[in-house]
Enzyme design. Structure first.
Site, PDB file in Angstrom:
ATOM      1  NE  ARG A   1      -2.654   1.038   3.470  1.00 56.91           N
ATOM      2  CZ  ARG A   1      -3.400   0.790   4.553  1.00 56.91           C
ATOM      3  NH1 ARG A   1      -4.648   0.401   4.417  1.00 56.91           N
ATOM      4  NH2 ARG A   1      -2.914   0.930   5.754  1.00 56.91           N
TER       5      ARG A   1
ATOM      6  CE  LYS B   1      -2.351   4.686   6.966  1.00 56.96           C
ATOM      7  NZ  LYS B   1      -3.500   5.252   7.656  1.00 56.96           N
TER       8      LYS B   1
ATOM      9  CD  GLU C   1     -11.818   5.948   4.806  1.00 52.73           C
ATOM     10  OE1 GLU C   1     -11.240   4.881   5.059  1.00 52.73           O
ATOM     11  OE2 GLU C   1     -11.347   6.815   4.041  1.00 52.73           O
TER      12      GLU C   1
HETATM   13  N1  PDD Z   1      -5.437   4.253   9.979  1.00 54.24           N
HETATM   14  N2  PDD Z   1      -9.375   4.440   6.848  1.00 54.24           N
HETATM   15  C1  PDD Z   1      -8.517   5.423   7.191  1.00 54.24           C
HETATM   16  C2  PDD Z   1      -8.817   6.813   6.776  1.00 54.24           C
HETATM   17  C3  PDD Z   1      -7.355   5.113   7.927  1.00 54.24           C
HETATM   18  O1  PDD Z   1      -6.517   6.095   8.254  1.00 54.24           O
HETATM   19  C4  PDD Z   1      -7.123   3.766   8.302  1.00 54.24           C
HETATM   20  C5  PDD Z   1      -5.894   3.361   9.050  1.00 54.24           C
HETATM   21  C6  PDD Z   1      -8.053   2.776   7.933  1.00 54.24           C
HETATM   22  C7  PDD Z   1      -7.865   1.319   8.283  1.00 54.24           C
HETATM   23  O2  PDD Z   1      -6.798   0.751   7.568  1.00 54.24           O
HETATM   24  P1  PDD Z   1      -5.923  -0.454   8.130  1.00 54.24           P
HETATM   25  O3  PDD Z   1      -6.839  -1.567   8.440  1.00 54.24           O
HETATM   26  O4  PDD Z   1      -4.987  -0.782   7.023  1.00 54.24           O
HETATM   27  O5  PDD Z   1      -5.212   0.040   9.370  1.00 54.24           O
HETATM   28  C8  PDD Z   1      -9.161   3.155   7.194  1.00 54.24           C
HETATM   29  C9  PDD Z   1      -4.195   4.020  10.665  1.00 54.24           C
HETATM   30  C10 PDD Z   1      -4.344   3.077  11.806  1.00 54.24           C
HETATM   31  C11 PDD Z   1      -3.635   5.365  11.043  1.00 54.24           C
HETATM   32  O6  PDD Z   1      -4.142   6.351  10.585  1.00 54.24           O
HETATM   33  O7  PDD Z   1      -2.644   5.448  11.720  1.00 54.24           O
END
Ligand code: PDD
Length: 288
Positions: free
Chosen positions: A50, A149, A182
């Protein structure tokens, strides 16, 4: 604590980044949050995939290859004697003159930091949490794709401030068409008529790694699931609701904007998925 900065491990106090860094000036960069269990990172290659996808989308060349990055993360945990930890890899555009043009920056900045994992109170899992539906809308995929991200987290921060003001654990965001997307740092699921449902990527979400695994677990458990279009009505009518992310795993939601979900207790499917998540962790831990 040792911090990895650009090309070496340095003591935390010496880990400083330039005030000209475009990550600082413009939020120009990408990151990943990872979780280590018993000194081994969960879904490491998925996180590195990712990171690569996010970087490619903003035309940022990562300063380290895949194997090198994985090696750095392993060395990081060993050097710092970390067993249960949450780690963060940040790659910014690097230092350069003021101006939006990324080519002003000669080399990206790479930082790896971590902290011992602070377990969430068990009551969050046994009682469930309150969420709100934020007034802040999720970024348009055509403007700033939520699939990237990026260091530009203000959209999420504005919604998080709403959650805090309401005394809620998390804020869920709608897109500009009133469709559920989300949370500020989590993906959201509902259970309706025994079926696990979550917003599809096209509605404007980050494709969470925990989300992906929960969908796989549902399939293994024979629980029907779908990635689909959801609205606030679906949320309020749901039998169960839960959030997923790297640090919180599978977290039951029992109230939305003060209204109870189902009977107001964490749901059976939510609990089964979380139990399977924990039971199956080992399958996805990085090598020893
Ligand atoms: N956050 N949606 C958003 C906007 C996020 O920032 C995150 C993850 C997720 C969940 O993704 P994953 O399962 O890959 O952690 C969904 C991390 C924990 C953070 O911001 O630090």
């Amino acid at each position: 604590m040792w911090v990895y900065l650009n090309d070496r491990f340095v003591p935390q106090e010496e880990a400083v980044v330039s005030v000209f860094d475009h990550g600082f000036l413009y939020g120009d960069g990408v990151f990943e949050t990872l979780r280590a269990y018993r000194g081994r990172v969960f879904q490491l290659s998925e996180h590195l995939n990712r990171l690569e996808r996010s970087a490619a989308r903003i035309q940022l060349a990562l300063p380290a290859g895949r194997d090198q990055m994985a090696g750095l993360v392993r060395e990081f945990l060993q050097r710092n004697h970390l067993q249960e930890a949450s780690l963060r890899i940040t790659v910014s555009r690097g230092a350069g003159e003021i101006g939006l043009d990324p080519t002003l920056c000669k080399a990206p900045t790479l930082v790896i930091i971590a902290r011992p994992f602070q377990p969430y109170p068990e009551s969050l899992y046994t009682e469930g949490v309150l969420v709100i539906v934020a007034r802040t809308r999720r970024n348009l995929p055509e403007a700033l794709p939520p699939q990237v991200k990026s260091l530009n987290f203000l959209n999420n921060i504005l919604a998080k401030m709403e959650a805090k003001a309401a005394g809620a654990h998390e804020a869920l965001m709608l897109n500009h068409r009133d469709e559920l997307t989300e949370g500020t740092t989590s993906n959201v699921f509902v259970v309706q008529q025994g079926r696990v449902r979550t917003p599809a990527v096209e509605y404007g979400i980050l494709e969470g790694i925990t989300r992906g695994w929960v969908l796989q677990l549902a399939a293994e458990l024979g629980i029907p699931s779908e990635e689909t279009r959801l609205t606030v009505e679906d949320l309020l009518r749901a039998e169960e609701c839960f959030l997923t992310n790297t640090t919180q795993e599978v977290l039951p939601v029992t109230r939305v904007d003060g209204q109870l979900i189902g009977n107001g207790r964490p749901g059976g499917i939510t609990r089964r998925l979380h139990a399977s998540f924990r039971a199956g962790l080992d399958r996805f831990l990085d090598r020893e």
